[in-house]
Structures are given as structure tokens and as C-alpha cells.
Design a protein around this motif. Sequence first.
Motif, PDB file in Angstrom:
ATOM      1  N   GLU A  29      26.748 -31.384  20.366  1.00  0.00           N
ATOM      2  CA  GLU A  29      27.960 -31.147  21.142  1.00  0.00           C
ATOM      3  C   GLU A  29      29.189 -31.640  20.392  1.00  0.00           C
ATOM      4  N   ARG A  30      29.060 -32.776  19.761  1.00  0.00           N
ATOM      5  CA  ARG A  30      30.189 -33.332  19.016  1.00  0.00           C
ATOM      6  C   ARG A  30      30.598 -32.390  17.874  1.00  0.00           C
ATOM      7  N   LYS A  31      29.596 -31.828  17.192  1.00  0.00           N
ATOM      8  CA  LYS A  31      29.869 -30.901  16.100  1.00  0.00           C
ATOM      9  C   LYS A  31      30.541 -29.631  16.629  1.00  0.00           C
ATOM     10  N   GLN A  32      29.991 -29.066  17.711  1.00  0.00           N
ATOM     11  CA  GLN A  32      30.571 -27.858  18.285  1.00  0.00           C
ATOM     12  C   GLN A  32      31.977 -28.106  18.812  1.00  0.00           C
ATOM     13  N   ALA A  33      32.185 -29.278  19.408  1.00  0.00           N
ATOM     14  CA  ALA A  33      33.505 -29.618  19.935  1.00  0.00           C
ATOM     15  C   ALA A  33      34.538 -29.696  18.815  1.00  0.00           C
ATOM     16  N   LYS A  34      34.107 -30.219  17.673  1.00  0.00           N
ATOM     17  CA  LYS A  34      35.011 -30.321  16.525  1.00  0.00           C
ATOM     18  C   LYS A  34      35.335 -28.944  15.968  1.00  0.00           C
ATOM     19  N   ASP A  35      34.336 -28.052  15.959  1.00  0.00           N
ATOM     20  CA  ASP A  35      34.517 -26.730  15.372  1.00  0.00           C
ATOM     21  C   ASP A  35      35.270 -25.759  16.276  1.00  0.00           C
ATOM     22  N   LYS A  36      34.952 -25.791  17.579  1.00  0.00           N
ATOM     23  CA  LYS A  36      35.532 -24.775  18.457  1.00  0.00           C
ATOM     24  C   LYS A  36      35.986 -25.304  19.816  1.00  0.00           C
ATOM     25  N   GLY A  37      35.974 -26.618  19.977  1.00  0.00           N
ATOM     26  CA  GLY A  37      36.354 -27.179  21.264  1.00  0.00           C
ATOM     27  C   GLY A  37      37.764 -26.833  21.703  1.00  0.00           C
ATOM     28  N   ALA A  38      38.672 -26.677  20.743  1.00  0.00           N
ATOM     29  CA  ALA A  38      40.062 -26.369  21.069  1.00  0.00           C
ATOM     30  C   ALA A  38      40.204 -25.041  21.789  1.00  0.00           C
ATOM     31  N   PHE A  39      39.204 -24.162  21.648  1.00  0.00           N
ATOM     32  CA  PHE A  39      39.270 -22.836  22.264  1.00  0.00           C
ATOM     33  C   PHE A  39      38.436 -22.750  23.543  1.00  0.00           C
ATOM     34  N   MET A  40      37.953 -23.876  24.009  1.00  0.00           N
ATOM     35  CA  MET A  40      37.039 -23.900  25.144  1.00  0.00           C
ATOM     36  C   MET A  40      37.689 -24.327  26.453  1.00  0.00           C
ATOM     37  N   ALA A  41      38.995 -24.327  26.531  1.00  0.00           N
ATOM     38  CA  ALA A  41      39.675 -24.772  27.762  1.00  0.00           C
ATOM     39  C   ALA A  41      39.151 -23.994  28.962  1.00  0.00           C
ATOM     40  N   PRO A  42      38.633 -24.685  29.985  1.00  0.00           N
ATOM     41  CA  PRO A  42      38.097 -24.004  31.167  1.00  0.00           C
ATOM     42  C   PRO A  42      39.203 -23.294  31.947  1.00  0.00           C
ATOM     43  N   ARG A  43      38.808 -22.313  32.710  1.00  0.00           N
ATOM     44  CA  ARG A  43      39.758 -21.644  33.583  1.00  0.00           C
ATOM     45  C   ARG A  43      40.180 -22.595  34.690  1.00  0.00           C
ATOM     46  N   ALA A  44      41.252 -22.232  35.386  1.00  0.00           N
ATOM     47  CA  ALA A  44      41.768 -23.068  36.466  1.00  0.00           C
ATOM     48  C   ALA A  44      40.682 -23.339  37.497  1.00  0.00           C
ATOM     49  N   SER A  45      40.651 -24.556  38.006  1.00  0.00           N
ATOM     50  CA  SER A  45      39.629 -24.958  38.974  1.00  0.00           C
ATOM     51  C   SER A  45      39.998 -24.512  40.377  1.00  0.00           C
ATOM     52  N   LYS A  46      38.978 -24.290  41.171  1.00  0.00           N
ATOM     53  CA  LYS A  46      39.200 -24.025  42.590  1.00  0.00           C
ATOM     54  C   LYS A  46      38.472 -25.081  43.386  1.00  0.00           C
ATOM     55  N   VAL A  47      39.000 -25.417  44.533  1.00  0.00           N
ATOM     56  CA  VAL A  47      38.405 -26.461  45.356  1.00  0.00           C
ATOM     57  C   VAL A  47      37.073 -25.989  45.904  1.00  0.00           C
ATOM     58  N   THR A  48      36.057 -26.816  45.750  1.00  0.00           N
ATOM     59  CA  THR A  48      34.719 -26.521  46.257  1.00  0.00           C
ATOM     60  C   THR A  48      34.475 -27.321  47.525  1.00  0.00           C
TER      61      THR A  48
END
Length: 230
Positions: A161-180
Amino acid sequence: LQFLYFIGKMIDEITVTDEKLNAVGCELKSFRNIPAQKEKVHTVDVAENEITDLRGLEVFAHIATLIVDNNEISEFERFPKMPSLETLWANKNNITDLEVVLTAISGKVPKLTYLSLLGNPVCKNELVGSTKEEAQRYRLYVIHKLPTLKFLDATPVTEEERKQAKDKGAFMAPRASKVTDSEDVAQAENTYYKDTPGREGQHATFLGYQKHSYSGKTSEGNRFIKDDVL
């Protein structure tokens, strides 16, 4: 021991022992004044209150552990600089904007190692209805923004996960959250997370066993992390 004064009323149930401030379930709404011996407090547990933001914590210059589970926190914009903070448990609040949270704390908590946001709309987890892809994107993005993390929510940060986060984490921003729905969240999470004695029927995160324990017998800060994942 001096009293702590909070907006609302003075609570004499608050205790400071062994460098730990315990104010669990004291109907607190906000911090207003801090005792003179604040420099001796390394752990603050204010779980199960009515706190809406974390202003006032900047006076705890040496705080290492902060537990604010089961409050009403919805914003982190004014999160204070906490250079010694290593553990932040903010489970079951009203946090909906991940970007605001990460931006607020990324430059202010350089030693943050353990972060848990379970039970918030912002937390993407398969146990509470998120898809596998959403959960993965959430984790990679958080790890990218907070590279010092060793544990995120109920799971250790892996080297992959650390490796993937370094490589592409900047492009992984989640969509806006909705209240559950809170009842759905509690029911789903409790199929995996172990109840803490004295809080049967409530959400309680359980992370195994480790050398680092957290204060507050009735708070969600009672977590233990395996030595072999540190």
C-alpha cells in the motif's frame, strides 16, 4: 489537580492521572480553559461527549494521543499544530470532507502514526457499504497524504500500500461522501469489531494485541496493535 473549565458547565468527573486526561462521557461541548499542569498531559480521552471541533487543544504542547470517539465533530479546518501527536482516534463523528481533514492535519502532525476515522461518512470501508475500489482508493489517498501512518482505521498499512500510495496515491482522491444511516454503520461494523467490556452493543474497534495501549476504559481508544506490524 486543578479543574478543567468547559463551555457549558464545570465537570468534576474529569481526572488527570499518569499523564492522562480522562473526560469520557462528561457532556462536554468544547474546551475553554486548561489546567496549569497541562505540560504533563500526554494523553487526552474525551470520547462520548458533544464536542464539535478541536479548538483549544493547542495548549497541550506535548500531547501524543488524542481520543475523540463518539462526539459531533464535523470540521477540522482549525485543527491546531500538534507536533508530538502520534495517535488520533476520531471514530463515529460527523466528518464528511476527507480533503479538509487531511489538509488540516498533514502539515500539523508530523509524527502521526495511528489514525482511525471509522463510523464517519468520510471513511470508505467495505463493511459499511463501500465498494472494494472505493475502500482501496480511500486508503491509498490517505496514506499518500499522511506517509507516516502505520495503521489506518482497523488495518495496518502494508508495504505494498505504501508503494502504491507513493506511485499513484495523488490520483486516488475519493468522491464526495454521503451521510450513511448511523444504525446501518453500527450494525455492519459490529460484525467485525469486538465490543469493549462495559459498552456492549456499541461500536468498538479492536486491533489485536500490542505494547501501546490507550487510556479510557469506556472509550474507543482501547486498541492494541500487533508488534509485528510496527
